[in-house]
Motif scaffolding. Structure first.
Motif, PDB file in Angstrom:
ATOM      1  N   GLN A 103      36.352  38.221  26.409  1.00  0.00           N
ATOM      2  CA  GLN A 103      35.468  38.765  27.434  1.00  0.00           C
ATOM      3  C   GLN A 103      34.929  37.660  28.338  1.00  0.00           C
ATOM      4  OE1 GLN A 103      32.641  40.933  25.041  1.00  0.00           O
ATOM      5  NE2 GLN A 103      33.814  42.832  25.146  1.00  0.00           N
ATOM      6  N   GLN A 104      34.603  36.523  27.750  1.00  0.00           N
ATOM      7  CA  GLN A 104      34.101  35.403  28.538  1.00  0.00           C
ATOM      8  C   GLN A 104      35.183  34.905  29.493  1.00  0.00           C
ATOM      9  OE1 GLN A 104      32.612  32.089  26.275  1.00  0.00           O
ATOM     10  NE2 GLN A 104      32.202  30.863  28.081  1.00  0.00           N
ATOM     11  N   MET A 105      36.411  34.810  29.001  1.00  0.00           N
ATOM     12  CA  MET A 105      37.516  34.363  29.835  1.00  0.00           C
ATOM     13  C   MET A 105      37.737  35.351  30.989  1.00  0.00           C
ATOM     14  SD  MET A 105      41.494  33.683  28.860  1.00  0.00           S
ATOM     15  CE  MET A 105      41.811  35.422  28.648  1.00  0.00           C
ATOM     16  N   GLN A 106      37.695  36.639  30.696  1.00  0.00           N
ATOM     17  CA  GLN A 106      37.875  37.653  31.739  1.00  0.00           C
ATOM     18  C   GLN A 106      36.743  37.595  32.758  1.00  0.00           C
ATOM     19  OE1 GLN A 106      38.227  41.312  29.512  1.00  0.00           O
ATOM     20  NE2 GLN A 106      40.425  41.057  29.199  1.00  0.00           N
ATOM     21  N   SER A 107      35.538  37.381  32.280  1.00  0.00           N
ATOM     22  CA  SER A 107      34.383  37.295  33.169  1.00  0.00           C
ATOM     23  C   SER A 107      34.505  36.082  34.096  1.00  0.00           C
ATOM     24  CB  SER A 107      33.107  37.208  32.345  1.00  0.00           C
ATOM     25  OG  SER A 107      31.989  37.019  33.166  1.00  0.00           O
ATOM     26  N   GLU A 108      34.897  34.944  33.540  1.00  0.00           N
ATOM     27  CA  GLU A 108      35.077  33.739  34.354  1.00  0.00           C
ATOM     28  C   GLU A 108      36.170  33.957  35.397  1.00  0.00           C
ATOM     29  OE1 GLU A 108      35.940  30.684  31.502  1.00  0.00           O
ATOM     30  OE2 GLU A 108      33.869  30.555  30.811  1.00  0.00           O
ATOM     31  N   GLY A 109      37.247  34.603  34.989  1.00  0.00           N
ATOM     32  CA  GLY A 109      38.335  34.885  35.916  1.00  0.00           C
ATOM     33  C   GLY A 109      37.893  35.812  37.034  1.00  0.00           C
ATOM     34  N   GLN A 110      37.101  36.824  36.684  1.00  0.00           N
ATOM     35  CA  GLN A 110      36.611  37.763  37.691  1.00  0.00           C
ATOM     36  C   GLN A 110      35.682  37.069  38.676  1.00  0.00           C
ATOM     37  OE1 GLN A 110      37.697  41.036  37.965  1.00  0.00           O
ATOM     38  NE2 GLN A 110      36.738  40.794  39.946  1.00  0.00           N
ATOM     39  N   ILE A 111      34.845  36.165  38.176  1.00  0.00           N
ATOM     40  CA  ILE A 111      33.937  35.422  39.052  1.00  0.00           C
ATOM     41  C   ILE A 111      34.742  34.561  40.024  1.00  0.00           C
ATOM     42  CG2 ILE A 111      32.244  33.531  39.092  1.00  0.00           C
ATOM     43  CD1 ILE A 111      31.100  34.775  36.459  1.00  0.00           C
ATOM     44  N   GLU A 112      35.775  33.900  39.528  1.00  0.00           N
ATOM     45  CA  GLU A 112      36.614  33.078  40.404  1.00  0.00           C
ATOM     46  C   GLU A 112      37.329  33.918  41.452  1.00  0.00           C
ATOM     47  OE1 GLU A 112      38.924  29.462  39.484  1.00  0.00           O
ATOM     48  OE2 GLU A 112      38.382  29.896  37.400  1.00  0.00           O
ATOM     49  N   MET A 113      37.840  35.082  41.046  1.00  0.00           N
ATOM     50  CA  MET A 113      38.555  35.938  41.992  1.00  0.00           C
ATOM     51  C   MET A 113      37.583  36.512  43.032  1.00  0.00           C
ATOM     52  SD  MET A 113      41.679  35.618  41.401  1.00  0.00           S
ATOM     53  CE  MET A 113      42.425  36.895  42.375  1.00  0.00           C
ATOM     54  N   ASP A 114      36.373  36.882  42.609  1.00  0.00           N
ATOM     55  CA  ASP A 114      35.376  37.374  43.559  1.00  0.00           C
ATOM     56  C   ASP A 114      35.027  36.301  44.584  1.00  0.00           C
ATOM     57  OD1 ASP A 114      35.348  39.803  42.240  1.00  0.00           O
ATOM     58  OD2 ASP A 114      33.417  39.456  41.232  1.00  0.00           O
ATOM     59  N   SER A 115      34.895  35.071  44.115  1.00  0.00           N
ATOM     60  CA  SER A 115      34.613  33.945  45.004  1.00  0.00           C
ATOM     61  C   SER A 115      35.769  33.732  45.978  1.00  0.00           C
ATOM     62  CB  SER A 115      34.374  32.686  44.173  1.00  0.00           C
ATOM     63  OG  SER A 115      34.238  31.563  44.998  1.00  0.00           O
ATOM     64  N   LEU A 116      36.978  33.848  45.476  1.00  0.00           N
ATOM     65  CA  LEU A 116      38.166  33.688  46.314  1.00  0.00           C
ATOM     66  C   LEU A 116      38.218  34.768  47.394  1.00  0.00           C
ATOM     67  CD1 LEU A 116      40.995  32.052  46.328  1.00  0.00           C
ATOM     68  CD2 LEU A 116      41.853  34.191  45.407  1.00  0.00           C
ATOM     69  N   ILE A 117      37.954  36.001  47.018  1.00  0.00           N
ATOM     70  CA  ILE A 117      37.962  37.109  47.984  1.00  0.00           C
ATOM     71  C   ILE A 117      36.893  36.891  49.050  1.00  0.00           C
ATOM     72  CG2 ILE A 117      37.451  39.579  48.237  1.00  0.00           C
ATOM     73  CD1 ILE A 117      38.907  39.929  45.480  1.00  0.00           C
ATOM     74  N   SER A 118      35.742  36.412  48.638  1.00  0.00           N
ATOM     75  CA  SER A 118      34.671  36.111  49.587  1.00  0.00           C
ATOM     76  C   SER A 118      35.121  35.031  50.571  1.00  0.00           C
ATOM     77  CB  SER A 118      33.424  35.665  48.827  1.00  0.00           C
ATOM     78  OG  SER A 118      32.400  35.312  49.712  1.00  0.00           O
ATOM     79  N   LYS A 119      35.790  34.016  50.062  1.00  0.00           N
ATOM     80  CA  LYS A 119      36.303  32.935  50.906  1.00  0.00           C
ATOM     81  C   LYS A 119      37.322  33.466  51.916  1.00  0.00           C
ATOM     82  CE  LYS A 119      37.562  29.102  48.825  1.00  0.00           C
ATOM     83  NZ  LYS A 119      38.363  28.081  48.116  1.00  0.00           N
ATOM     84  N   VAL A 120      38.194  34.340  51.482  1.00  0.00           N
ATOM     85  CA  VAL A 120      39.210  34.929  52.359  1.00  0.00           C
ATOM     86  C   VAL A 120      38.536  35.759  53.450  1.00  0.00           C
ATOM     87  CG1 VAL A 120      41.106  36.602  52.467  1.00  0.00           C
ATOM     88  CG2 VAL A 120      41.083  34.862  50.669  1.00  0.00           C
ATOM     89  N   LYS A 121      37.555  36.573  53.069  1.00  0.00           N
ATOM     90  CA  LYS A 121      36.850  37.389  54.057  1.00  0.00           C
ATOM     91  C   LYS A 121      36.153  36.516  55.098  1.00  0.00           C
ATOM     92  CE  LYS A 121      35.962  41.510  51.261  1.00  0.00           C
ATOM     93  NZ  LYS A 121      34.912  42.311  50.604  1.00  0.00           N
ATOM     94  N   LYS A 122      35.536  35.412  54.648  1.00  0.00           N
ATOM     95  CA  LYS A 122      34.871  34.500  55.584  1.00  0.00           C
ATOM     96  C   LYS A 122      35.883  33.891  56.547  1.00  0.00           C
ATOM     97  CE  LYS A 122      30.974  33.227  52.660  1.00  0.00           C
ATOM     98  NZ  LYS A 122      30.392  32.174  51.803  1.00  0.00           N
ATOM     99  N   GLU A 123      37.055  33.540  56.043  1.00  0.00           N
ATOM    100  CA  GLU A 123      38.080  32.947  56.896  1.00  0.00           C
ATOM    101  C   GLU A 123      38.600  33.963  57.912  1.00  0.00           C
ATOM    102  OE1 GLU A 123      39.862  30.339  58.899  1.00  0.00           O
ATOM    103  OE2 GLU A 123      38.775  29.704  57.107  1.00  0.00           O
TER     104      GLU A 123
END
Length: 168
Positions: A103-123
């Protein structure tokens, strides 16, 4: 009156033509984004490591349980039940620990992907502003563009910018 309506219609038509509209195929954009591929590869390795750990622990626990079964045959029933309860609790504890790690690994992965999506939207937002777009729509699976000419597809332009930024 007809001239006023016609004049208003022409003004609206000209105003609409001044809107610069493009679209981005989200699926292609994310599939081609190197940072996303690197995140997925990193978590694939983590998942494989966790699976190996789980298999190793399960195998060791099964061996211990089999040894206990053999040993329990020569024990008094109350002592065997007591030790079986301890073994069962340990098995549950190990299972819970492994589940928490997953669960911790999945949570960390989700946080990274959410951050990535935010970065893409900003770009995409930045690209739209700097290139004079009024709208940039979402295309691809689940997008709102059902048809768009290739000249309005900004996917490759934005993907190139994202991958160049990621390299640096």
């Amino acid at each position: 009156m007809k001239k006023i309506v016609l004049a208003i219609f022409l003004i609206v038509a000209v105003a609409c033509e001044q809107n610069k509209i493009g679209f981005v195929d989200n699926v292609k954009l994310m599939d081609g984004y190197q940072e996303k591929m690197d995140i997925e590869a990193r978590y694939k390795v983590k998942a494989e490591t966790l699976n190996k750990k789980r298999d190793s622990i399960s195998q060791a626990f099964q061996i211990e349980a089999q040894a206990f079964q053999t040993k329990a045959q020569s024990m008094p029933e109350t002592q065997a039940q007591e030790e079986y309860g301890v073994l069962q609790q340990r098995g549950q504890f190990i299972g819970q620990q492994l589940q928490q790690e997953e669960q911790q690994m999945q949570s960390e992965g989700q946080i990274e992907m959410d951050s990535l999506i935010s970065k893409v939207k900003k770009e995409i937002n930045s690209y739209g502003k700097s290139n004079g777009f009024t709208y940039i729509l979402s295309g691809g699976d689940g997008g709102s563009v059902l048809y768009g000419t290739d000249t309005k597809d900004l996917t490759q332009d934005i993907l190139k910018i994202l991958n160049e930024q990621y390299k640096n």
